[in-house]
Design a protein around this motif. Structure first.
Motif, PDB file in Angstrom:
ATOM      1  N   ARG A  93      -6.567  40.569  -5.923  1.00 22.49           N
ATOM      2  CA  ARG A  93      -6.030  39.545  -5.827  1.00 22.49           C
ATOM      3  C   ARG A  93      -5.466  39.116  -4.057  1.00 22.49           C
ATOM      4  NH1 ARG A  93      -3.877  35.463  -9.163  1.00 22.49           N
ATOM      5  NH2 ARG A  93      -3.775  36.796 -11.537  1.00 22.49           N
ATOM      6  N   TYR A  94      -5.341  40.772  -3.191  1.00 20.93           N
ATOM      7  CA  TYR A  94      -4.805  41.216  -2.438  1.00 20.93           C
ATOM      8  C   TYR A  94      -6.294  40.423  -1.212  1.00 20.93           C
ATOM      9  CZ  TYR A  94      -5.121  43.773   1.710  1.00 20.93           C
ATOM     10  OH  TYR A  94      -5.019  44.120   3.549  1.00 20.93           O
ATOM     11  N   ASN A  95      -8.064  40.567  -1.867  1.00 16.63           N
ATOM     12  CA  ASN A  95      -8.971  40.652  -1.467  1.00 16.63           C
ATOM     13  C   ASN A  95      -8.523  39.388  -1.329  1.00 16.63           C
ATOM     14  OD1 ASN A  95     -11.264  42.617  -0.192  1.00 16.63           O
ATOM     15  ND2 ASN A  95      -9.765  43.531  -2.216  1.00 16.63           N
ATOM     16  N   LYS A  97      -6.725  37.037  -0.910  1.00 20.26           N
ATOM     17  CA  LYS A  97      -5.559  36.311   0.170  1.00 20.26           C
ATOM     18  C   LYS A  97      -6.050  37.334   1.532  1.00 20.26           C
ATOM     19  CE  LYS A  97      -1.593  37.197  -1.939  1.00 20.26           C
ATOM     20  NZ  LYS A  97      -0.106  37.767  -1.480  1.00 20.26           N
ATOM     21  N   ASN A  98      -7.326  37.889   1.249  1.00 20.07           N
ATOM     22  CA  ASN A  98      -7.785  38.512   3.269  1.00 20.07           C
ATOM     23  C   ASN A  98      -8.702  36.313   3.244  1.00 20.07           C
ATOM     24  OD1 ASN A  98      -6.663  40.704   3.483  1.00 20.07           O
ATOM     25  ND2 ASN A  98      -8.380  41.694   2.339  1.00 20.07           N
ATOM     26  N   ILE A  99      -9.615  36.810   2.373  1.00 18.17           N
ATOM     27  CA  ILE A  99     -10.729  35.069   2.210  1.00 18.17           C
ATOM     28  C   ILE A  99      -9.837  33.662   2.509  1.00 18.17           C
ATOM     29  CG2 ILE A  99     -12.190  33.707   0.906  1.00 18.17           C
ATOM     30  CD1 ILE A  99     -12.923  36.769  -0.691  1.00 18.17           C
ATOM     31  N   GLU A 100      -9.244  33.623   1.836  1.00 19.70           N
ATOM     32  CA  GLU A 100      -8.183  32.579   2.219  1.00 19.70           C
ATOM     33  C   GLU A 100      -7.535  32.831   4.030  1.00 19.70           C
ATOM     34  OE1 GLU A 100      -6.071  31.881  -1.831  1.00 19.70           O
ATOM     35  OE2 GLU A 100      -4.962  33.273  -0.656  1.00 19.70           O
ATOM     36  N   GLU A 101      -7.143  33.473   4.658  1.00 21.35           N
ATOM     37  CA  GLU A 101      -7.590  33.840   5.904  1.00 21.35           C
ATOM     38  C   GLU A 101      -8.078  34.014   6.625  1.00 21.35           C
ATOM     39  OE1 GLU A 101      -5.425  37.770   8.620  1.00 21.35           O
ATOM     40  OE2 GLU A 101      -5.027  37.902   6.626  1.00 21.35           O
ATOM     41  N   LEU A 102      -9.598  33.889   6.034  1.00 26.60           N
ATOM     42  CA  LEU A 102     -10.530  33.984   7.417  1.00 26.60           C
ATOM     43  C   LEU A 102     -11.308  32.034   7.121  1.00 26.60           C
ATOM     44  CD1 LEU A 102     -12.955  36.650   5.743  1.00 26.60           C
ATOM     45  CD2 LEU A 102     -12.098  36.254   7.848  1.00 26.60           C
ATOM     46  N   TYR A 118     -16.207  41.335   1.274  1.00 26.92           N
ATOM     47  CA  TYR A 118     -14.632  41.009   0.676  1.00 26.92           C
ATOM     48  C   TYR A 118     -15.566  40.597  -0.878  1.00 26.92           C
ATOM     49  CZ  TYR A 118     -11.585  41.153   4.427  1.00 26.92           C
ATOM     50  OH  TYR A 118     -10.545  41.462   5.143  1.00 26.92           O
ATOM     51  N   SER A 119     -16.795  39.864  -0.335  1.00 29.00           N
ATOM     52  CA  SER A 119     -17.969  39.778  -1.472  1.00 29.00           C
ATOM     53  C   SER A 119     -18.340  40.586  -2.113  1.00 29.00           C
ATOM     54  CB  SER A 119     -19.273  38.523  -1.190  1.00 29.00           C
ATOM     55  OG  SER A 119     -19.763  39.499  -0.702  1.00 29.00           O
ATOM     56  N   GLU A 120     -18.470  41.181  -2.073  1.00 24.30           N
ATOM     57  CA  GLU A 120     -18.584  42.334  -2.371  1.00 24.30           C
ATOM     58  C   GLU A 120     -17.744  43.680  -3.122  1.00 24.30           C
ATOM     59  OE1 GLU A 120     -22.868  44.111  -2.503  1.00 24.30           O
ATOM     60  OE2 GLU A 120     -22.434  42.298  -2.359  1.00 24.30           O
ATOM     61  N   ILE A 121     -16.700  43.202  -3.062  1.00 32.02           N
ATOM     62  CA  ILE A 121     -15.663  44.584  -3.418  1.00 32.02           C
ATOM     63  C   ILE A 121     -15.320  42.950  -4.660  1.00 32.02           C
ATOM     64  CG2 ILE A 121     -12.682  44.319  -3.533  1.00 32.02           C
ATOM     65  CD1 ILE A 121     -13.167  45.033  -0.517  1.00 32.02           C
ATOM     66  N   LEU A 122     -15.092  41.660  -4.845  1.00 30.10           N
ATOM     67  CA  LEU A 122     -15.105  40.893  -5.222  1.00 30.10           C
ATOM     68  C   LEU A 122     -16.375  41.336  -6.691  1.00 30.10           C
ATOM     69  CD1 LEU A 122     -13.689  37.238  -3.663  1.00 30.10           C
ATOM     70  CD2 LEU A 122     -12.614  38.940  -5.441  1.00 30.10           C
ATOM     71  N   LEU A 123     -17.197  41.218  -6.814  1.00 29.81           N
ATOM     72  CA  LEU A 123     -18.486  41.342  -7.209  1.00 29.81           C
ATOM     73  C   LEU A 123     -18.395  42.625  -8.104  1.00 29.81           C
ATOM     74  CD1 LEU A 123     -21.036  40.558  -8.785  1.00 29.81           C
ATOM     75  CD2 LEU A 123     -22.311  41.780  -6.283  1.00 29.81           C
TER      76      LEU A 123
END
Length: 252
Positions: A93-95, A97-102, A118-123
């Motif tokens: 969820r924290y990541n 938010k980082n994507i939303e900021e981008l 970020y996409s690799e972290i979600l994966l």
């Protein structure tokens, strides 16, 4: 007699708990699969937007996918009691938010690289959650999972393809791209060997033909940049895969 009755009721209770746990696992795995897919498609479309800023429609698509990502986080939160999964979910969820900021800013090369990270972290998070809640799949479920994997691999290849022409594809990601290409080829081979009914033979054939044409473009990744063709091909690929997925869903 009373003892036998108690044993019978106990076995029914155990069976009910088992079914409930299985349904919870299924919900979690399905949500994890969607997160895995969205993690790659979001990054791919973001990189496409960076290379084609006039595609304002992609911005709306990205915003809708972020909302869908959040819904799948909620599904997992409601379905699991596993503390490790819940802790990992908080990090994802924290990541998000980082994507939303981008997405709130104009895409740049630096932000594109962050989106790849970020996409690799979600994966990785989605993979971990799915492993924690895995169970023994039957034949139709295995085929369905193979198709879902193919869908995310398709988006993953598109992501790396877009990144290769933006100067954001590292040596590590080049290796991941080759691995994803090999994995997708394997997944499509599994589909070709499955005895689908005559009504789906057209989809099987077209999947094979479109893969061969897409493979040619991907093998010339550094001297042929056609993002709109890749996007259109991905959409058609997905449509064919969805036809097969519906068949396996009904056959379970």
């Amino acid at each position: 007699m009373k003892t036998l009755t108690r044993i019978f009721l106990f076995l029914i209770w155990i069976g009910t708990v088992g079914q409930s746990a299985t349904r919870s696992d299924i919900n979690t795995i399905e949500a994890a699969e969607k997160i895995r897919y969205l993690s790659q498609k979001i990054a791919k479309d973001y990189l496409h937007l960076y290379s084609r800023p006039q595609r304002t429609d992609l911005k709306e698509t990205l915003e809708n996918m972020i909302k869908e990502l959040g819904k799948n986080f909620d599904v997992i939160a409601d379905s699991t009691r596993d503390n490790d999964t819940k802790d990992l979910l908080q990090y994802l969820r924290y990541n998000k938010k980082n994507i939303e900021e981008l997405l709130s800013k104009n895409p740049t090369k630096e932000r594109s690289q962050k989106m790849l990270d970020y996409s690799e972290i979600l994966l990785e998070g989605a993979d971990s959650i799915a492993r924690e809640h895995s169970y023994q799949f039957n034949r139709e479920e295995r085929m369905l999972m193979n198709i879902k994997k193919d869908e995310y691999l398709l988006q993953r290849l598109g992501k790396f393809y877009m990144a290769s022409h933006l100067g954001t594809l590292s040596n590590v990601n080049q290796k991941k791209m080759k691995e994803s290409e090999a994995a997708l080829r394997k997944g499509l081979d599994i589909i070709q060997y499955y005895p689908y009914p005559d009504t789906l033979k057209k989809q099987k054939k077209e999947l094979d033909l479109f893969w061969k044409s897409s493979h040619y473009i991907l093998s010339h990744v550094y001297d042929m940049y056609v993002p709109n063709i890749i996007a259109t091909t991905s959409d058609y690929f997905e449509m064919l895969l969805n036809d097969l997925a519906r068949y396996h869903s009904k056959s379970q």
